[in-house]
Design a protein around this motif. Structure first.
Motif, PDB file in Angstrom:
ATOM      1  N   LEU A  83      36.604  50.329  27.497  1.00 51.47           N
ATOM      2  CA  LEU A  83      36.493  48.998  27.138  1.00 51.47           C
ATOM      3  C   LEU A  83      37.596  48.453  27.437  1.00 51.47           C
ATOM      4  O   LEU A  83      37.220  46.719  28.074  1.00 51.47           O
ATOM      5  CB  LEU A  83      36.580  48.973  25.522  1.00 51.47           C
ATOM      6  N   ILE A  84      39.165  48.353  27.618  1.00 49.21           N
ATOM      7  CA  ILE A  84      40.057  47.933  28.633  1.00 49.21           C
ATOM      8  C   ILE A  84      39.441  47.446  29.943  1.00 49.21           C
ATOM      9  O   ILE A  84      39.358  46.678  29.751  1.00 49.21           O
ATOM     10  CB  ILE A  84      40.966  48.308  28.225  1.00 49.21           C
ATOM     11  N   VAL A  85      38.913  48.789  31.133  1.00 47.74           N
ATOM     12  CA  VAL A  85      38.631  48.633  31.906  1.00 47.74           C
ATOM     13  C   VAL A  85      38.028  47.226  32.325  1.00 47.74           C
ATOM     14  O   VAL A  85      38.076  46.219  33.519  1.00 47.74           O
ATOM     15  CB  VAL A  85      38.529  50.069  32.963  1.00 47.74           C
ATOM     16  N   ASN A  86      36.839  47.608  31.092  1.00 47.13           N
ATOM     17  CA  ASN A  86      36.120  46.283  31.308  1.00 47.13           C
ATOM     18  C   ASN A  86      35.653  44.920  31.017  1.00 47.13           C
ATOM     19  O   ASN A  86      35.198  43.759  31.298  1.00 47.13           O
ATOM     20  CB  ASN A  86      34.139  47.082  30.822  1.00 47.13           C
ATOM     21  N   PHE A  87      36.307  45.188  30.034  1.00 46.63           N
ATOM     22  CA  PHE A  87      36.735  43.751  29.452  1.00 46.63           C
ATOM     23  C   PHE A  87      38.415  43.276  28.494  1.00 46.63           C
ATOM     24  O   PHE A  87      38.306  42.516  28.310  1.00 46.63           O
ATOM     25  CB  PHE A  87      35.882  43.898  27.700  1.00 46.63           C
ATOM     26  N   ASP A  88      38.991  43.745  29.771  1.00 49.78           N
ATOM     27  CA  ASP A  88      40.474  42.792  29.649  1.00 49.78           C
ATOM     28  C   ASP A  88      40.180  41.783  29.581  1.00 49.78           C
ATOM     29  O   ASP A  88      39.709  41.105  31.074  1.00 49.78           O
ATOM     30  CB  ASP A  88      41.641  43.958  31.084  1.00 49.78           C
ATOM     31  N   TYR A  89      41.324  40.893  29.777  1.00 45.24           N
ATOM     32  CA  TYR A  89      41.264  39.654  29.626  1.00 45.24           C
ATOM     33  C   TYR A  89      41.188  38.870  31.384  1.00 45.24           C
ATOM     34  O   TYR A  89      40.481  38.143  30.963  1.00 45.24           O
ATOM     35  CB  TYR A  89      42.352  39.062  28.907  1.00 45.24           C
ATOM     36  N   ASN A  90      41.352  39.934  32.169  1.00 48.66           N
ATOM     37  CA  ASN A  90      41.730  39.575  33.462  1.00 48.66           C
ATOM     38  C   ASN A  90      40.690  40.323  34.151  1.00 48.66           C
ATOM     39  O   ASN A  90      40.539  39.639  35.406  1.00 48.66           O
ATOM     40  CB  ASN A  90      43.187  40.156  34.081  1.00 48.66           C
ATOM     41  N   SER A  91      39.321  40.975  33.895  1.00 47.66           N
ATOM     42  CA  SER A  91      38.587  41.530  34.404  1.00 47.66           C
ATOM     43  C   SER A  91      37.845  40.349  35.364  1.00 47.66           C
ATOM     44  O   SER A  91      36.776  40.674  35.912  1.00 47.66           O
ATOM     45  CB  SER A  91      38.406  42.584  33.570  1.00 47.66           C
ATOM     46  N   PHE A  92      37.259  38.959  34.431  1.00 43.13           N
ATOM     47  CA  PHE A  92      36.046  38.678  34.788  1.00 43.13           C
ATOM     48  C   PHE A  92      36.557  37.474  35.961  1.00 43.13           C
ATOM     49  O   PHE A  92      36.377  37.915  36.725  1.00 43.13           O
ATOM     50  CB  PHE A  92      36.539  37.411  33.295  1.00 43.13           C
ATOM     51  N   ALA A  93      38.174  37.482  35.773  1.00 40.59           N
ATOM     52  CA  ALA A  93      38.513  36.681  37.000  1.00 40.59           C
ATOM     53  C   ALA A  93      38.776  37.502  38.297  1.00 40.59           C
ATOM     54  O   ALA A  93      38.410  36.697  39.251  1.00 40.59           O
ATOM     55  CB  ALA A  93      40.230  35.979  36.885  1.00 40.59           C
ATOM     56  N   GLU A  94      38.923  38.956  37.831  1.00 42.12           N
ATOM     57  CA  GLU A  94      39.107  39.364  38.882  1.00 42.12           C
ATOM     58  C   GLU A  94      38.409  40.228  39.438  1.00 42.12           C
ATOM     59  O   GLU A  94      38.199  41.133  40.178  1.00 42.12           O
ATOM     60  CB  GLU A  94      40.956  40.180  38.839  1.00 42.12           C
ATOM     61  N   ASN A  95      37.119  40.234  38.837  1.00 34.66           N
ATOM     62  CA  ASN A  95      35.936  40.920  39.261  1.00 34.66           C
ATOM     63  C   ASN A  95      36.491  42.452  38.884  1.00 34.66           C
ATOM     64  O   ASN A  95      36.178  43.312  39.551  1.00 34.66           O
ATOM     65  CB  ASN A  95      35.435  40.490  40.804  1.00 34.66           C
ATOM     66  N   LYS A  96      36.702  43.011  37.816  1.00 32.83           N
ATOM     67  CA  LYS A  96      37.506  44.030  37.092  1.00 32.83           C
ATOM     68  C   LYS A  96      36.064  44.660  37.051  1.00 32.83           C
ATOM     69  O   LYS A  96      35.346  44.550  35.636  1.00 32.83           O
ATOM     70  CB  LYS A  96      38.950  44.419  36.815  1.00 32.83           C
ATOM     71  N   GLY A  97      36.329  46.319  37.261  1.00 28.64           N
ATOM     72  CA  GLY A  97      34.938  46.920  36.305  1.00 28.64           C
ATOM     73  C   GLY A  97      33.761  46.831  37.086  1.00 28.64           C
ATOM     74  O   GLY A  97      33.644  46.187  37.504  1.00 28.64           O
ATOM     75  N   PHE A  98      32.521  46.949  35.765  1.00 25.18           N
ATOM     76  CA  PHE A  98      31.028  46.826  35.721  1.00 25.18           C
ATOM     77  C   PHE A  98      30.490  46.169  35.485  1.00 25.18           C
ATOM     78  O   PHE A  98      29.689  45.568  36.016  1.00 25.18           O
ATOM     79  CB  PHE A  98      30.861  48.958  35.327  1.00 25.18           C
ATOM     80  N   PHE A  99      31.384  45.536  34.379  1.00 29.60           N
ATOM     81  CA  PHE A  99      30.923  44.792  33.673  1.00 29.60           C
ATOM     82  C   PHE A  99      30.259  43.157  34.258  1.00 29.60           C
ATOM     83  O   PHE A  99      29.028  42.345  34.022  1.00 29.60           O
ATOM     84  CB  PHE A  99      31.107  44.492  31.984  1.00 29.60           C
TER      85      PHE A  99
END
Length: 460
Positions: free
Chosen positions: A173-189
């Motif tokens: 969950l943290i990998v996909n929904f970390d607060y920085n993931s959207f801006a950094e295009n991280k994870g799969f979600f």
């Protein structure tokens, strides 16, 4: 006592699955697959997590189940602390197995401490052992936990490995929904969501926009509070509601960290260009966006805007943990529970009551949900894809509003009954009503349902 929107000076809304609704038949598989990919690719879990699609297990998903990490069990608990239904991993327990595990009285041992923790801390996590799953982002994670328990059993990993299941899913969950993931295009979600946003969210209706205008014309102050980071939340709002969404609201708060927003006294941060500032904000100002913060300071600001000293505030949201219980308990706001399941349960009988074998050998069974769950296709479940109804109903666990013919008799539904003033499927169900419409109680209990109470299954 009747309940009317006109009684309030300010109305607030959660964003995800509340003010903005998602296409559940698409978002659930995406969340599930995003979490499973991290487990398979980063933590060496078996590829079967991805090879067997979400739709095969959709009926297992429901709100209000509690994971017991010591036992590897999921339990549906009554509001007086008894185990109504249970599974070990995804394997549903029969009557004799439940009696073996929980005794003839079916008393759930941690009930008192679990509910006490909830009322003092405002969360559904009791130590490292128990966790309630109660919202739409939770439910795919719950299914993964159940499937990982199946894998532990299959590999004869031992009960001590059950304790690792939730931490591993949490890390995904943290990998996909970390607060920085959207801006950094991280994870799969987030990358998948951004590539085809309208596959996953529903457009806001014109009648919702007109309703908001009517509320503002009546002098009500409107606000949004979301736990999402500003960049993701604003992206969703722009694509669902329109680029003018901000003009409809007096205050917008992201990364609110509910339930802490209602319980604690964290300072606000100003959001500029969709990025949180670092310095605490002493007072809120018109036209600015904020992150974190607390309900006490927000209520003072709303009172300043409205010119009133004794504010009556209403908050609408889908999450019992974030939007229904904490605002009422910690801030004395009234709440509206937005539970999409209501619409399905009003329009259709959720499921045929499945008979549990009273003499089962304790190994559990997998219910024939294709026969039990009714669907749009002449009462038969479709095989080609997951539908929203597949997600909003569960033949395995019965209604989220009650079990075995009784309404609001579970831990989850009992809390909804106690802490919400109204239950509706979504905002569009009330947008065409007069603002002074009086919602009357239509069930025994404390809350109200509109347009009517759900229909639970019976023992017949």
């Amino acid at each position: 006592m009747a309940f009317s929107l006109c009684d309030f000076d300010a109305i607030g809304f959660d964003v995800d699955h509340a003010f903005v609704q998602y296409r559940l038949e698409n978002i659930f598989p995406l969340v599930y697959e995003s979490l499973a990919r991290v487990l398979v690719e980063k933590r060496d879990y078996p590829k079967e997590l991805l090879e067997e699609p979400f739709k095969k297990f959709a009926d297992f998903c429901t709100r209000g189940l509690v994971l017991d990490a010591d036992k590897g069990d999921f339990v549906k608990v009554s509001k007086d602390g008894k185990v109504i239904r249970a599974s070990h991993g995804t394997k549903i327990m029969g009557e004799s197995k439940m009696n073996e595990e929980y005794g003839q009285d079916r008393k759930w041992p941690p009930f008192e401490s679990f509910t006490a923790d909830m009322k003092t801390k405002g969360n559904f996590l009791h130590g490292a052992t128990y966790r309630m799953f109660e919202n739409f982002f939770d439910m795919p994670a719950m299914l993964l936990c159940a499937r990982l328990i199946d894998i532990v059993d299959k590999e004869d990993g031992g009960k001590e490995k059950y304790k690792l299941v939730w931490p591993d899913v949490l890390s995904s969950l943290i990998v996909n929904f970390d607060y920085n993931s959207f801006a950094e295009n991280k994870g799969f979600f987030y990358p998948a969501l951004k590539s085809d946003i309208h596959k996953y969210i529903k457009p806001s209706s014109e009648k919702l926009k007109e309703w908001l205008k009517k509320l503002r014309n009546k002098g009500m102050k409107l606000f949004l509070i979301t736990n999402s980071q500003a960049d993701f939340s604003m992206f969703v709002l722009e694509n669902a509601f329109g680029t003018d969404w901000r003009s409809y609201f007096d205050v917008y708060i992201s990364r609110a960290e509910k339930p802490g927003f209602f319980r604690d006294k964290r300072p606000f941060l100003e959001v500029v260009n969709r990025v949180n500032g670092k310095d605490p904000v002493e007072s809120l100002e018109d036209g600015k966006d904020y992150a974190k913060g607390n309900s006490t300071q927000l209520e003072k600001y709303l009172a300043k805007l409205s010119g009133k000293t004794d504010m009556k505030v209403l908050f609408c949201g889908d999450s019992l943990l974030s939007d229904v219980y904490p605002p009422r308990y910690f801030s004395n706001w009234q709440t509206v529970a937005l539970l999409e399941e209501l619409e399905v349960e009003i329009n259709n009988k959720v499921c045929e009551k499945h008979e549990i074998d009273k003499t089962d050998d304790g190994t559990g069974y997998e219910p024939d949900t294709k026969k039990q769950k009714l669907n749009e296709n002449n009462g038969e479940q479709k095989d080609d894809h997951t539908t929203s109804k597949d997600i909003l109903t569960s033949a395995t666990w019965d209604s989220i509003f009650g079990t075995d013919g009784e309404l609001m008799n579970t831990l989850f539904s009992g809390l909804v009954d106690e802490y919400s003033s109204l239950v509706i499927a979504g905002l569009d169900s009330i947008t065409e009503l007069p603002l002074d419409h009086s919602f009357e109680k239509n069930v025994d209990g404390q809350t109200r349902f509109y347009p009517q109470a759900p229909q639970t299954s019976t023992n017949s």
